[in-house]
Design an enzyme around this catalytic site. Structure first.
Site, PDB file in Angstrom:
ATOM      1  N   GLN A 131      37.938  34.222  42.198  1.00 49.91           N
ATOM      2  CA  GLN A 131      38.582  32.943  42.510  1.00 49.91           C
ATOM      3  C   GLN A 131      38.132  32.375  43.857  1.00 49.91           C
ATOM      4  OE1 GLN A 131      40.261  31.231  40.371  1.00 49.91           O
ATOM      5  NE2 GLN A 131      40.824  32.766  38.848  1.00 49.91           N
ATOM      6  N   HIS A 175      44.201  41.110  39.953  1.00 52.06           N
ATOM      7  CA  HIS A 175      43.952  40.846  38.534  1.00 52.06           C
ATOM      8  C   HIS A 175      43.691  42.193  37.847  1.00 52.06           C
ATOM      9  CE1 HIS A 175      41.468  39.504  35.085  1.00 52.06           C
ATOM     10  NE2 HIS A 175      42.035  38.321  35.238  1.00 52.06           N
ATOM     11  N   LYS A 224      33.647  30.377  36.285  1.00 55.31           N
ATOM     12  CA  LYS A 224      34.731  29.820  37.097  1.00 55.31           C
ATOM     13  C   LYS A 224      34.188  28.900  38.179  1.00 55.31           C
ATOM     14  CE  LYS A 224      37.828  33.781  36.561  1.00 55.31           C
ATOM     15  NZ  LYS A 224      38.756  33.329  35.548  1.00 55.31           N
ATOM     16  N   CYS A 277      46.870  37.891  33.476  1.00 58.29           N
ATOM     17  CA  CYS A 277      46.177  39.167  33.748  1.00 58.29           C
ATOM     18  C   CYS A 277      46.555  39.719  35.115  1.00 58.29           C
ATOM     19  CB  CYS A 277      44.666  39.029  33.632  1.00 58.29           C
ATOM     20  SG  CYS A 277      44.121  38.477  32.027  1.00 58.29           S
ATOM     21  N   ASP A 306      37.021  41.150  45.160  1.00 52.40           N
ATOM     22  CA  ASP A 306      36.991  40.436  43.898  1.00 52.40           C
ATOM     23  C   ASP A 306      36.943  38.945  44.250  1.00 52.40           C
ATOM     24  OD1 ASP A 306      37.563  39.042  41.623  1.00 52.40           O
ATOM     25  OD2 ASP A 306      39.410  40.134  41.145  1.00 52.40           O
TER      26      ASP A 306
END
Ligand code: C6P
Length: 408
Positions: free
Chosen positions: A204, A124, A227, A366, A201
């Site tokens: 998600q 991303h 999220k 993104c 990261d």
């Protein structure tokens, strides 16, 4: 035990609404942000109605109550990712700020011209641009683990990149476009064997899979509350204590200091050293409530439900002539299906299915370099969460057939 989705959906007021009279919402955009359950809304409402005060400052009852609620939220988030101690959870605005915090503090204190950072082609922009900026400023080198045609990271290339002197490996736990679940533990082990620090990261992965920071042995883990059923405006950075302690502060101001004199200051202890100014207090309380909600369901059950939905979604989407879904097979991905429909722009697909109430995202999500890799400007993306139903996949599929009809 399978989740009782009908029951669970009653907790989400948004899911019961119509987008237009007679057109119920079919929310398939949870990778962008999730809907919020009543316990999260109530926790934030209660905070503002009963306990609203600034934290870490006052000695009055409300200030102490608010401080306790904020710090309890940190305990919940720490427990959720199995951080060894609460000081290792820094509240930030979102995953993006968490990554930037590491880039501005750890990386600027430790990296110099010629040092190598390994990223991947599926990142991303939040895990690319901070490193582009560092590279422009410091002359650090960036290399990228390629993505294979079936949407997996090429681990042979990764291994060969690790034969060079690498300082940092930063990659996503799960792709927001392909849904690919990356082998975080294995990649971390290899990076550590090569002497590199690992930043994951988790924007998600943390919301969708059981993520144990200690078992994975990652050095940094970034994620966002919004999220994972929580509010916008708050996220977290988990870090190993020795790294966080050695890092200089990020932003300067109130709360991040122990003492301040006209010409100098002494930074506060962890985690406050990295939390300057009045933080998102109500949002932290909401974040804690979101964690409670997910823990009550169990992250194994969350992941199992999404596996069932994505398996069904891939089956249904792939049966539509002209649809191409990107990314690996269902057993290697989370609840994300990004696709193109031959001859139709992804934005047109999203706009037309919206007339049937179906909310999907279109664009590069993104992750423009990843789309460039596949030679496409954009995809339409359906993304799922604990409240997603097979009937909603059917509505998306029916919508796509309508798009095909319109475009002949
Ligand atoms: N992806 C999407 O629609 P923030 O905006 O800081 O909460 O999260 C940034 C981010 C970082 N990494 C990954 C893998 C992400 O998916 C995201 C956010 C959203 O895909 C909004 S662009």
């Amino acid at each position: 035990m399978p989740l009782d989705i009908a029951r669970l959906r009653e907790d989400f007021p948004t899911l019961a609404r119509e987008v237009r009279p007679g057109v119920p919402l079919v929310y398939l955009d949870s990778a962008a942000t999730t809907q919020k359950p009543l316990p999260v809304l109530q926790a934030m409402d209660d905070f503002y109605r009963r306990s609203n005060a600034n934290i870490h400052r006052g000695v009055h009852t409300l200030a102490e109550e608010a401080t306790a609620m904020y710090e309890q939220a940190r305990e919940k988030v720490a427990r959720f990712v199995n951080a060894p101690s609460v000081e290792q959870i820094i509240f930030t605005r979102n995953a993006t700020e968490s990554i930037n915090l590491a880039a501005y503090t750890w990386a600027r204190a430790n990296l110099k011209k010629g040092d190598l950072i390994i990223l991947t082609e599926m990142e991303h922009h939040s895990n690319l641009v901070p490193w582009h900026m560092l590279s422009a400023e410091r002359g650090v080198d960036l290399e990228f683990v390629p993505v294979t045609d079936d949407g997996l990271l090429d681990l042979d290339v990764y291994r060969s990149l690790l034969t060079r002197t690498v300082r940092l490996v930063a990659f996503t736990g799960m792709s927001n476009v392909l849904g690919t679940i990356n082998p975080v533990g294995e990649m971390t082990r290899l990076a550590h064997a090569a002497g590199a620090v690992v930043l994951v990261d988790g924007a998600q992965s943390v919301p969708h899979l059981p993520v144990d920071a200690q078992a994975l042995d990652v050095d940094f883990l970034a994620f966002s509350a919004h999220k994972m059923l929580g509010p916008t405006g708050i996220g977290a950075l988990y870090g190993k204590k020795s790294l966080l302690e050695a890092m200089p502060p990020f932003l300067g101001g109130g709360d991040m200091i122990k003492t301040v004199h006209l010409r100098n200051f002494v930074p506060n202890d962890l985690p406050h050293k990295f939390e300057a100014g009045t933080p998102a207090i109500a949002e932290a309380v909401g974040f804690g409530a979101a964690v409670d909600y997910l823990e009550a369901i169990g992250m194994e059950a969350v992941a199992a439900h999404e596996r069932e939905i994505i398996t069904y979604a891939l089956e249904r989407l792939e049966e539509i002539p002209g649809v191409k879904v990107f990314g690996p097979a269902a057993d290697e991905k989370g609840g994300v299906a990004s696709f193109t429909l031959e001859g139709v722009h992804p934005h047109d697909v999203a706009q037309i299915v919206d007339t049937y109430g179906v909310a999907v995202r279109a664009g590069h999500h993104c992750a423009q370099p990843l789309h460039e890799k596949f030679g496409i400007p954009a995809t339409t993306r359906a993304s799922f969460y604990i409240y997603s139903m097979k009937e909603e996949v059917d509505k998306l599929v029916a919508g796509i057939y309508q798009v095909k009809k319109i475009f002949g």
